[in-house]
Structures are given as C-alpha cells and as structure tokens.
Design an enzyme around this catalytic site. Structure first.
Site, PDB file in Angstrom:
ATOM      1  CD  GLU A   1       2.277 -10.392  -0.442  1.00 32.56           C
ATOM      2  OE1 GLU A   1       2.272  -9.220  -0.841  1.00 32.56           O
ATOM      3  OE2 GLU A   1       1.403 -10.845   0.315  1.00 32.56           O
TER       4      GLU A   1
ATOM      5  NE  ARG B   1      -3.750  -2.351   2.181  1.00 33.00           N
ATOM      6  CZ  ARG B   1      -3.543  -3.666   2.328  1.00 33.00           C
ATOM      7  NH1 ARG B   1      -2.385  -4.118   2.761  1.00 33.00           N
ATOM      8  NH2 ARG B   1      -4.506  -4.520   2.048  1.00 33.00           N
TER       9      ARG B   1
ATOM     10  CG  HIS C   1       0.082 -11.502  -4.006  1.00 35.28           C
ATOM     11  ND1 HIS C   1      -0.775 -12.357  -3.352  1.00 35.28           N
ATOM     12  CD2 HIS C   1       0.015 -10.337  -3.334  1.00 35.28           C
ATOM     13  CE1 HIS C   1      -1.339 -11.712  -2.346  1.00 35.28           C
ATOM     14  NE2 HIS C   1      -0.875 -10.482  -2.306  1.00 35.28           N
ATOM     15  CB  SER C   2       2.781 -17.765  -5.343  1.00 35.81           C
ATOM     16  OG  SER C   2       3.011 -17.717  -6.734  1.00 35.81           O
ATOM     17  CE1 TYR C   3      -3.156 -14.766  -3.261  1.00 32.36           C
ATOM     18  CE2 TYR C   3      -4.134 -15.341  -1.152  1.00 32.36           C
ATOM     19  CZ  TYR C   3      -3.954 -14.444  -2.178  1.00 32.36           C
ATOM     20  OH  TYR C   3      -4.575 -13.230  -2.119  1.00 32.36           O
TER      21      TYR C   3
ATOM     22  CG  HIS D   1      -0.859  -5.664  -4.227  1.00 39.38           C
ATOM     23  ND1 HIS D   1       0.291  -5.593  -3.457  1.00 39.38           N
ATOM     24  CD2 HIS D   1      -1.639  -6.607  -3.620  1.00 39.38           C
ATOM     25  CE1 HIS D   1       0.203  -6.450  -2.456  1.00 39.38           C
ATOM     26  NE2 HIS D   1      -0.958  -7.071  -2.515  1.00 39.38           N
TER      27      HIS D   1
ATOM     28  CG  ASP E   1      -2.100  -8.381   5.230  1.00 34.03           C
ATOM     29  OD1 ASP E   1      -1.092  -8.422   4.502  1.00 34.03           O
ATOM     30  OD2 ASP E   1      -3.195  -7.942   4.849  1.00 34.03           O
TER      31      ASP E   1
HETATM   32  C1  FUC Z   1      -1.748  -8.959   0.416  1.00 31.03           C
HETATM   33  C2  FUC Z   1      -2.167  -8.136   1.564  1.00 31.03           C
HETATM   34  C3  FUC Z   1      -3.429  -7.488   1.485  1.00 31.03           C
HETATM   35  C4  FUC Z   1      -4.422  -7.926   0.478  1.00 31.03           C
HETATM   36  C5  FUC Z   1      -3.899  -8.753  -0.628  1.00 31.03           C
HETATM   37  C6  FUC Z   1      -4.803  -9.582  -1.408  1.00 31.03           C
HETATM   38  O1  FUC Z   1      -0.490  -8.662  -0.035  1.00 31.03           O
HETATM   39  O2  FUC Z   1      -1.189  -7.304   2.096  1.00 31.03           O
HETATM   40  O3  FUC Z   1      -3.986  -7.121   2.688  1.00 31.03           O
HETATM   41  O4  FUC Z   1      -5.597  -8.292   0.970  1.00 31.03           O
HETATM   42  O5  FUC Z   1      -2.591  -9.013  -0.676  1.00 31.03           O
END
Ligand code: FUC
Length: 346
Positions: free
Chosen positions: A312, A80, A179-181, A105, A252
């Site tokens: 991340e 952010r 931003h991989s989960y 992002h 987070d």
């Molecule tokens: C992450 C977080 C956020 C967000 C997002 C989808 O990196 O820092 O809070 O909700 O990605």
C-alpha cells in the site's frame, strides 16, 4: 487494446459496472465502479501462461459481505487514525470509529464501499478508466467537499499506472491508496510465504498494540525488516521479533521510502512472475494478510492467512498526529496528487 463493459450487479439499486481492460500482449484487468476495485489482473508467467494475480470475487455480494478491502481504493485517509479524531486550525473533527475506537481506512463507508462515476480512456498506447467521486463535507467525519479522481491506465509496456488527484473546498486530510492483495503464484495456487520482496527502505515504523505508529522509526539493520537485498515473506512469519508477533505473525508495517525510485520488487520464483512497483509516495505499508480469515472462499479456493500481500503505497499512516511525518493536509486551491506504477515482468 480494448475495453469492454458489463453489468456486475447492484448496490443499493445502483448498477455496478465491470470494466475489462486488455492490452495487445494479452494482459487483462477488470475493475469496478464500486470502490474502484481491481477484481482481476491476468498476467503471464515465465512460460507465457496467463493467470490471475489478485484476490477478488466474481459477485458483488461477496464484496459486500466478505471483502477485507480486496483490490479497493481506500480513503479519505488510508490506515488508522488514533481515537478517530484530529485537530485542524484549532477545530477538533470527530471521525466515524470502526476499529478499537480508532478509524481504519476511511471508515466503514469509506471510498471502498461507494459507487464512483466512471469514464473510459482509449489512447494509442493505453486503455483505462477514470473514476471520480465527490466526498461530501462531513462524510465519515472529514471536513470539506473533496472531489477525488482515480485513474487506472493499462499500457502496452505491461504496466498499470494509478493516478490519484483531489481538490477540497475546506482544509482537510487526504491519503489514498489501492489495497490490492497480490499473489503471483497464479489463481491462488500457493500462499505468498515463498514470495521474495526487495524494498529499498532503511526504516520502518514501530506499531503499538492497536497497530498505530508510536512515532518511533526503527532501523531495519539486522532484522527481518531488512528487505534491501531481498528476502522471503516467510522470514517475517516465522520471526520472533516482537513487531512481527504483534501484528499476528507477519508484516503490517509502514516502511519509509527514499524517493530515489528504486522499485519495490515482489517475485515468485516458481511461476517466474515479477511485480515492480514505483511510487512518488513517502511510504509503503507491507501487509501479509495476517488477519485474513478462512470462513469464505475466493473463486473456489478457501481464503486463508498469508494468501496475499499488499503493498500500500501512500503517505505515512496517522501523519496528522505526528508533525515529524510528511503532511497529509490538503488546503483549498491546492491539488492532491499521488502516482504508483505497477510493472508486470517475468
Ligand atoms: C491493512 C492493515 C490492517 C488491516 C487491513 C485489512 O492495510 O494495515 O491491519 O487488517 O488492511
């Protein structure tokens, strides 16, 4: 080793291509020229069973409609930026706003939602794709034409190497990440509460209610933010620590890394899968998908809170407003570089 290509779909009449990389030990990774998305990553468990360990979709429409940055590269600046504006050389730049008057992002049309150029890489010991994109001066409010490259290399050492490089023609800010989960249970069998994380970080950043860093560094000692000897993700979900509660019960948060190369280790005991992450970046944002909604499905499984964990690796979020944090400013004539290595072990 092998690379195959197929048509994945179309975005604004442009073809989206899926590249599948395969190493000699059976690891397979699929990535798209849309957002540099890693849509699938298939690795063995302790019994040699190959399953997918990332959240992703099989259809481009799902990425456009639902994806909370699943597998994508986010930028120009990850995280952010307060009030979606910043000052450089005495000039104020106004960014697109996409969350509470702030920018998250890189904005709604950030790097995760654009089509990248792609070329394949074939080496003796690795296969990969180099993605490149020219982010025009003024895009999402950022100054300078930025030429950015993201390279994914899958090796026979069971590693994925991500390299980011960028050049600008005007002073700007850059901080890119993937931003991989991750969900090491395999094919999303379980959520990530029982995953163990080891992270050699003494400090994390306090967040305000809009999830922006306040500037205050907090010591992890005696809290569920202390991952130095390993702890379960569950601890932060059940914690009453105001910082866990604030972000929707979980994590987070940016953790400050020491640069001494102790890998970040994520582990799922039941499957035996281990993910080791090494980076040259000063921070890692640990996000436990606290805001993942349950109104869509992911390859036949219902999406839900805590289904994935994001690691991340990046520069410190909102660094442009905190001179005490490492700078994310990029000048003409300089090169932005960042590297993160993911190793898949059992
Ligand atoms: C992450 C977080 C956020 C967000 C997002 C989808 O990196 O820092 O809070 O909700 O990605």
């Amino acid at each position: 080793m092998e690379i195959t290509k197929r048509l994945f779909g179309y975005v604004k009449n442009k073809p989206v291509i899926a590249f599948q990389l395969k190493n000699d030990h059976g690891i397979k990774m699929t990535c798209l020229n849309y957002g540099c998305v890693i849509s699938e990553l298939i690795v063995p468990d302790k019994d040699g069973k190959f399953e997918n360990i990332v959240l992703g979709f099989d259809h481009i429409e799902d990425y456009i409609k639902y994806s909370p940055y699943f597998g994508a590269v986010v930028g120009r600046v990850a995280g952010r930026i307060k009030d979606a504006e910043f000052e450089l050389n005495g000039k104020v730049y106004k960014l697109s706003k996409n969350e509470n008057g702030n920018q998250l992002h890189g904005g709604d049309h950030g790097f995760h939602h654009v089509i990248w150029n792609a070329s394949t890489i074939e080496r003796e010991d690795a296969v990969g794709v180099e993605f490149s994109y020219r982010s025009a001066d003024g895009e999402e409010g950022y100054p300078g034409n930025l030429e950015i490259q993201v390279t994914y290399l899958l090796t026979n050492n069971q590693e994925l190497l991500i390299t980011y490089r960028g050049k600008t023609d005007k002073k700007t800010i850059v901080n890119v990440t993937n931003h991989s989960y991750f969900n090491l249970s395999g094919n999303l069998k379980r959520d990530v509460k029982e995953h163990t994380l080891q992270l050699d970080s003494d400090q994390f950043l306090e967040l305000d209610k809009e999830l922006l860093p306040t500037g205050k560094k907090l010591n992890v000692d005696g809290t569920v933010f202390d991952f130095r000897h390993g702890r379960k993700i569950r601890d932060g979900i059940e914690s009453r620590h105001p910082q866990n509660v604030l972000v929707g019960n979980g994590y987070d948060h940016p953790f400050l890394l020491k640069g001494d190369k102790n890998p970040i280790i994520l582990q799922d005991q039941e499957s035996g899968r281990i993910l080791e992450v090494e980076t040259d970046q000063p921070a890692v944002v640990l996000y436990t998908s606290n805001s993942l909604t349950d109104d869509f499905s992911i390859r036949g499984r219902r999406s839900k809170k805590y289904l994935g964990v994001c690691l991340e690796t990046q520069g410190v979020p909102d660094a442009i407003h905190h001179p005490e944090f490492p700078s994310v400013v990029l000048n003409p004539g300089e090169e932005y570089t960042a590297r993160t290595k993911y190793a898949f072990r059992v």
